[in-house]
Design a protein around this motif. Structure first.
Motif, PDB file in Angstrom:
ATOM      1  N   VAL A 232       0.796  -1.205   0.000  1.00 47.26           N
ATOM      2  CA  VAL A 232       0.000   0.000   0.000  1.00 47.26           C
ATOM      3  C   VAL A 232       0.843   1.278   0.000  1.00 47.26           C
ATOM      4  O   VAL A 232       0.376   2.343  -0.350  1.00 47.26           O
ATOM      5  CB  VAL A 232      -0.978  -0.054   1.211  1.00 47.26           C
ATOM      6  CG1 VAL A 232      -0.634   0.974   2.260  1.00 47.26           C
ATOM      7  CG2 VAL A 232      -2.402   0.091   0.724  1.00 47.26           C
ATOM      8  N   ILE A 233       2.127   1.132   0.351  1.00 44.40           N
ATOM      9  CA  ILE A 233       2.970   2.330   0.440  1.00 44.40           C
ATOM     10  C   ILE A 233       2.975   3.149  -0.859  1.00 44.40           C
ATOM     11  O   ILE A 233       2.638   4.323  -0.858  1.00 44.40           O
ATOM     12  CB  ILE A 233       4.414   1.973   0.857  1.00 44.40           C
ATOM     13  CG1 ILE A 233       4.393   1.454   2.296  1.00 44.40           C
ATOM     14  CG2 ILE A 233       5.330   3.191   0.755  1.00 44.40           C
ATOM     15  CD1 ILE A 233       5.744   0.983   2.775  1.00 44.40           C
ATOM     16  N   PRO A 234       3.308   2.522  -2.001  1.00 43.01           N
ATOM     17  CA  PRO A 234       3.279   3.335  -3.228  1.00 43.01           C
ATOM     18  C   PRO A 234       1.871   3.820  -3.568  1.00 43.01           C
ATOM     19  O   PRO A 234       1.703   4.884  -4.168  1.00 43.01           O
ATOM     20  CB  PRO A 234       3.810   2.392  -4.306  1.00 43.01           C
ATOM     21  CG  PRO A 234       3.719   1.026  -3.730  1.00 43.01           C
ATOM     22  CD  PRO A 234       3.795   1.167  -2.257  1.00 43.01           C
ATOM     23  N   VAL A 235       0.878   3.048  -3.155  1.00 46.52           N
ATOM     24  CA  VAL A 235      -0.498   3.435  -3.468  1.00 46.52           C
ATOM     25  C   VAL A 235      -0.856   4.733  -2.750  1.00 46.52           C
ATOM     26  O   VAL A 235      -1.545   5.584  -3.294  1.00 46.52           O
ATOM     27  CB  VAL A 235      -1.493   2.315  -3.081  1.00 46.52           C
ATOM     28  CG1 VAL A 235      -2.918   2.766  -3.302  1.00 46.52           C
ATOM     29  CG2 VAL A 235      -1.203   1.070  -3.890  1.00 46.52           C
ATOM     30  N   VAL A 236      -0.349   4.889  -1.530  1.00 50.44           N
ATOM     31  CA  VAL A 236      -0.631   6.109  -0.788  1.00 50.44           C
ATOM     32  C   VAL A 236      -0.132   7.332  -1.544  1.00 50.44           C
ATOM     33  O   VAL A 236      -0.848   8.321  -1.716  1.00 50.44           O
ATOM     34  CB  VAL A 236       0.019   6.056   0.620  1.00 50.44           C
ATOM     35  CG1 VAL A 236      -0.015   7.417   1.275  1.00 50.44           C
ATOM     36  CG2 VAL A 236      -0.697   5.030   1.466  1.00 50.44           C
ATOM     37  N   SER A 237       1.094   7.225  -2.057  1.00 56.36           N
ATOM     38  CA  SER A 237       1.604   8.410  -2.742  1.00 56.36           C
ATOM     39  C   SER A 237       0.869   8.625  -4.056  1.00 56.36           C
ATOM     40  O   SER A 237       0.604   9.758  -4.452  1.00 56.36           O
ATOM     41  CB  SER A 237       3.109   8.323  -2.944  1.00 56.36           C
ATOM     42  OG  SER A 237       3.425   7.142  -3.614  1.00 56.36           O
TER      43      SER A 237
END
Lengths: 296, 510, 305
Positions: C227-232
């Protein structure tokens, strides 16, 4: 400020050869997309032979005739628009405008983005920093708003629309080309070319460009779809190409005031637009799948 | 899929609960005595003096304020409103007695001070009202007593009462001096039949019946309790609102939409006369550099190339008709028997060839309002070899381009600010002022001359000479009249008027 | 972290200045502010006087610096159309656009992330293909067309939703779906590919090997990393949505900032156009900066690199 790209293709070099074609042939989405695109291109080229009518000819006594399935006649299979022009003829000729805008805007964007991206990736250092900065600046500009602002203030036309869309959408090309070039730069054959004294331009053109071509195609399809969509949005707000040109976006815009009672005027060009965009996206996705199977 | 998405969307929003929004709103029309009206045009300011003569602004203005006199739309007589009587002392002096006991919405009493302040302030060029020709005939106003004023004119101006009736509402002087135009727009205070609340300029305004409104005045006594106006940009969205019963009144429905709305049982669709006319204006004078329209033969070719009758019948329909002269037929001085150009494409081609354009010409055509109409004209021009390149702009930029001479010819309309006197159009567009792009000295002299003449027959004769010359020289090509289609709930008793000012204070529930 | 933060902040500032210069120049060169201010009745002499008074005859950089100097103090001048301060106008209308933008991004996330996860769990299954089709359709759907069709469906044929206005939450449903759907494909695809990558990675295999339960692995380990890249990406999409709400706002008669921009363009109200371009660019820059910071905080490797 990291450069964020929604659909950036994974940075792996193209894998062509027999496996590529076999995979491509088996990829259903790619085949469907290519078929539709081919049909639209054929229509655009053959438009005058598919209909004997003039897309600009107006007959005010034959306004707003419904399509055949809505009780119309075969004289105007898709009915007529609010100036009594044959809708099928306009739709057929309209494919030319939409394709032209998509291709031309993608070319402009591609030229700017590719030059910037490859230069940055190949030379690195300060040039790379400068280009990355430029990309950040470009990404921070709200595309729709900026395009609308320029077009509304200087007035829309085919050339202006293509130029504005092209100049506002080169970022993805630049990002992908930059990272692709970075990866290819130090590969054996490039270093080999350099060691035998090839010029930078020559290396870029003969060694690097062909090897990142597939990614270029992926981005180009996405940008083409993006450009067509943006033109349609501009036209919808009355700021796109000029009437009486039959662009599909403009046709939707002109049918807008008939949405509730003559919905086919919006539904027909809207569906054509949707199909073309869908097909272009399928081709883009397909090429990506086929060249880099795990990176959907 | 769409339904599922919507449910999820609903939960998402409810869960987010980001902005406290009032739920449950009143969209009931007759049942709760609220008339919901909608239009697409943005009114930049509720201060009538600071919107560019936008009709919607005038409609709201008439609800909030009163003028000195009110022209009875049926009889054409000027009836007393804030003034109880008027008298011409001489050709440049007008004395008025004012109504007593009238109160502004904020409780201030209406007196001569308010009239003097309003007229002097708005006619002072330093204050830059949006439509100066409306007030620039006033030299000044002076107080003769608490309830009597004198208006001094710069020169004889027979149409003065028409102007006083149309667009010169009286403001409360203390309040206006204090809050200025911004304050007046955001919290309007007048003597009119409705008071304002929930004002968001350009978006919405709520109007509530003024219980203390003048009794026995020419505007009558308002009956509808509340009027809620909303600005809705897209025509089809307005229609959707109307069909779902959340909007009770809309106007400017296009002819095709109107035809469809007529089939609906709960709606009344009425075509109203308007004073709006369509015309093509040419840059005959060559301002801003040479252009083909300087050649009268090219202008005549355009006139012969357009099938005005055919376009008007097929596209505009209804009560629209072709006009022979550059004014609305009921306007004073609008002569009808002047030279005309018949639809004759062959003659148009011949004229073009004569002018050296045997192979046709490419030229910019500017437009801003009636796009299907403009496109129909373009297609007819193409048939004779004039290939127009459409420059579709908003009014402001379009007008600027015209003035700077960037527009060889322009498809325009004018509603003449609802003033029933041809002087308004001719003084604005042919008297050498900033809007005059023909700049024909002969025309200018005639128009300015007519301004000073009180004898109506002589004035009419001068205007006829002007209109004749305009047609002969093709400075303007008069096209057609328009009509406005109003669509509203059948529960509403509403009568349209040709001045395009919807008088909601006279509307009733059935 | 501090040094990284400072470096990023400085870069963001530089981008903000450059982008505002580009926006400023673009608008200035496309329109004629003197003509807009003077209005249709102005004479040539008046135009010249206004140009002189406003310093429009000075070099663009000088004009820009003066504009920027005022802008950082929140003074964008007066609207030529409304004759009120531009800053007031924007502030008045921002809540509608923010409400729309936030509900659209929430909608996007609530639909796209679960879909992406499910698609990743069963690659090439029917549900994966359905999710992908939905994404491709989202990319191909002109939002104005989608919006109009929703109005026809849910306001006219089955009148359950109001077609225009911003009175209560029901009014935001259709605009939210239209705006949110346009951002969905990107988020969905990124979640899917991220999940696939994480699920095939060593540490997840190790987690399974250790005998951890399926759901625990899925949510505690896999999703968190994916989810980390999805947040950005979501932050970036949010920035796009705010600026892209212009069409949705015009269709559904939401009087937000996008609609204000549209009105301003129609009336050649250049100060408003300038200010809105500036504000939306700034939004985007701040959002990307924040997402960078979040990423750096979540994933220490970024800070070093």
């Amino acid at each position: 400020m990291t450069v964020q790209v929604a659909n950036a293709a994974p940075a792996t070099a193209a894998k062509s050869g027999p496996g590529f074609w076999r995979r491509a042939w088996r990829h259903r989405g790619l085949m469907i997309g290519l078929t539709i695109v081919a049909v639209v291109v054929a229509i655009a080229i053959l438009a005058p032979f598919l209909t004997g009518k003039d897309p600009y000819y107006q007959d005010l006594l034959k306004r707003l005739k419904p399509p055949v399935w809505g009780g119309g006649s075969w004289d105007n299979p898709l009915g007529t628009d609010n100036l009594g022009r044959d809708y099928l003829t306009r739709l057929l000729y309209g494919s030319r405008i939409s394709l032209l805008i998509g291709i031309a805007a993608a070319l402009v964007a591609g030229l700017i983005g590719t030059v910037l991206g490859i230069t940055a990736g190949y030379f690195g250092g300060r040039i790379d920093l400068a280009v990355t900065f430029l990309i950040s600046v470009r990404l921070s500009m709200p595309v729709v708003l900026a395009a609308l602002a320029v077009v509304s203030l200087i007035g829309g036309s085919l050339v202006v629309v293509i130029a504005v869309i092209g100049f506002l959408n080169w970022d993805r090309f630049a990002v992908v080309m930059r990272s692709a070039t970075l990866q290819v730069r130090d590969l054996d054959y490039v270093t080999a070319a350099r060691s035998v004294g090839c010029s930078n331009t020559r290396i870029l053109l003969t060694e690097i460009l062909p090897n990142i071509a597939s990614q270029l195609i992926v981005v180009a399809t996405l940008e083409m779809a993006h450009a067509i969509l943006l033109e349609a949005a501009l036209s919808f707000l009355g700021l796109g190409v000029k009437p009486p040109l039959p662009s599909w976006g403009l046709m939707v815009a002109e049918g807008k005031n008939h949405l509730l009672f003559e919905p086919w005027l919006v539904a027909i060009p809207g569906s054509a637009l949707f199909l073309l965009l869908l097909a272009i996206n399928l081709v883009g996705d397909g090429v990506r799948d086929v060249t880099a199977p795990d990176g959907r | 899929m769409a339904i599922r998405s919507i449910r999820q969307g609903g939960t998402a929003i409810a869960a987010a609960a980001l902005v406290a929004l009032a739920t449950g709103s009143a969209w009931a029309g007759k049942k709760d005595d609220t008339l919901n009206i909608g239009w697409s045009r943005v009114v930049e300011s509720n201060d009538v003096y600071f919107n560019q003569g936008v009709r919607e602004g005038m409609i709201v203005g008439r609800l909030l304020w009163d003028n000195l006199v009110e022209r009875n739309p049926t009889t054409g007589q000027y009836e007393p409103l804030l003034a109880t009587s008027y008298k011409w002392v001489n050709e440049t002096t007008l004395d008025l007695e004012l109504r007593q006991g009238v109160k502004f919405h904020n409780g201030a009493a209406f007196t001569a001070e308010d009239v003097v302040y309003t007229l002097n302030w708005t006619s002072n060029p330093d204050n830059k009202v949006a439509v100066p020709i409306m007030v620039n005939w006033i030299k000044n106003a002076e107080k003769l007593g608490d309830y009597s004023v004198r208006i001094n004119l710069k020169q004889p101006f027979p149409a003065a009462l028409e102007y006083l009736n149309a667009a010169i509402p009286i403001y409360p002087h203390e309040y206006y001096a204090k809050v200025g135009t911004k304050g007046m727009s955001e919290a309007p205070v007048g003597t009119g039949p409705y008071t304002a609340s929930n004002v968001q300029p350009g978006r919405t305004i709520t109007l509530t019946k003024n219980p203390n409104y003048i009794v026995g005045g020419p505007k009558g006594t308002p009956t509808i309790g509340k009027i809620v106006q909303r600005t809705i940009a897209e025509e089809q969205t307005q229609v959707a609102e109307l069909l779902s019963g959340r909007l009770d009144w809309m106007w400017n429905a296009t002819p095709d939409t109107a035809d469809n709305l007529r089939k609906r049982p709960n709606l009344t669709v009425v075509d109203g006369e308007t004073m709006r006319i369509g015309f093509i204006s040419f840059n005959a004078n060559g301002t801003g550099g040479a252009n083909p329209m300087q050649d009268i033969r090219v202008r005549k070719a355009v006139a012969h190339a357009i099938d005005r009758e055919g376009i008007t019948k097929a596209l505009i329909r209804g009560s629209a008709r072709v006009i022979p002269s550059a004014c609305y037929p009921t306007q004073f001085g609008c002569a009808q028997d002047i030279p005309q150009y018949a639809y004759d494409p062959a003659k148009a081609k011949a004229l073009l060839a004569e002018a050296g354009f045997a192979n046709g010409l490419d030229i910019d055509l500017f437009g801003y309002l009636d796009r299907p109409h403009t496109e129909a004209i373009m297609n007819q021009l193409r048939q004779v070899g004039i290939r127009p390149n459409l420059q579709w702009l908003q009014f402001g930029p379009m007008f600027a381009a015209m003035q700077q001479g960037k527009a060889p010819f322009t498809h325009l309309t004018t509603g003449a600010w609802s003033i029933n006197d041809v002087s308004i159009t001719l003084r604005g567009s042919f008297a050498g002022g900033p809007w005059d792009i023909a700049r024909d000295q002969q025309v200018i002299d005639l128009v300015l001359g007519a301004d000073k003449i009180v004898d109506q027959a002589k004035r009419a004769d001068l205007y006829k000479q002007v209109l004749t010359r305009i047609n002969e020289q093709v400075y303007w090509l008069p096209l057609n009249t328009y009509y406005i289609t109003y669509a509203f709930t059948s529960e509403l008793d509403f009568t349209p008027h040709p001045d395009e000012v919807a008088r909601f204070y006279q509307s009733k529930w059935k | 972290m501090g040094g990284y933060l400072a470096k990023r902040a400085l870069l963001a500032l530089a981008v903000a200045v450059t982008v505002s210069l580009v926006n400023f120049t673009m608008v200035l060169l496309s329109g004629d502010i003197a003509v807009s201010i003077a209005g249709p009745t102005a004479t040539y002499e008046q135009l010249e006087r206004i140009r002189r008074d406003l310093g429009l005859d000075q070099p663009i950089v000088v004009q820009y610096l003066r504009w920027l100097g005022n802008a950082v103090r929140g003074d964008f001048g007066d609207s030529l159309f409304y004759r009120t301060p531009v800053a007031d106008l924007i502030l008045e209308r921002l809540p509608v656009t923010l409400t729309l933008g936030i509900s659209a991004i929430v909608f996007t996330i609530l639909v796209a992330i679960p879909l992406g996860v499910v698609a990743a769990l069963r690659p090439n299954s029917w549900i994966d293909r359905a999710a992908l089709s939905l994404a491709v359709a989202g990319q191909a759907m002109p939002s104005f067309w989608f919006g109009l069709m929703l109005i026809v469906l849910f306001s006219v044929m089955f009148p359950i939703l109001p077609p225009s206005g911003a009175e209560s939450w029901e009014y935001f449903i259709m605009p939210t779906v239209v705006l949110g759907y346009s951002a969905m494909p990107a988020v969905m695809r990124l979640t899917r590919s991220g999940m696939i990558e994480v699920l095939t990675s060593d540490y997840i295999r190790t987690a399974y090997a250790k005998g951890l339960r399926h759901f625990k692995v899925l949510f505690k380990h896999a999703l968190r990393n994916a989810v980390i890249p999805v947040v950005s990406l979501a932050a970036v999409q949010f920035g796009y949505m705010l600026a892209g709400s212009i069409i949705v706002e015009s269709i559904f008669a939401l009087h937000g900032t996008g609609f204000l921009a549209w009105e301003a363009m129609k009336t050649a109200d250049l100060p408003v156009v300038q200010a809105i371009l500036f504000v939306f660019s700034l939004f985007y820059i701040v959002l990307t900066f924040l997402s960078d910071m979040l990423n750096a905080w979540l994933d220490p490797r970024i800070r070093i690199g």
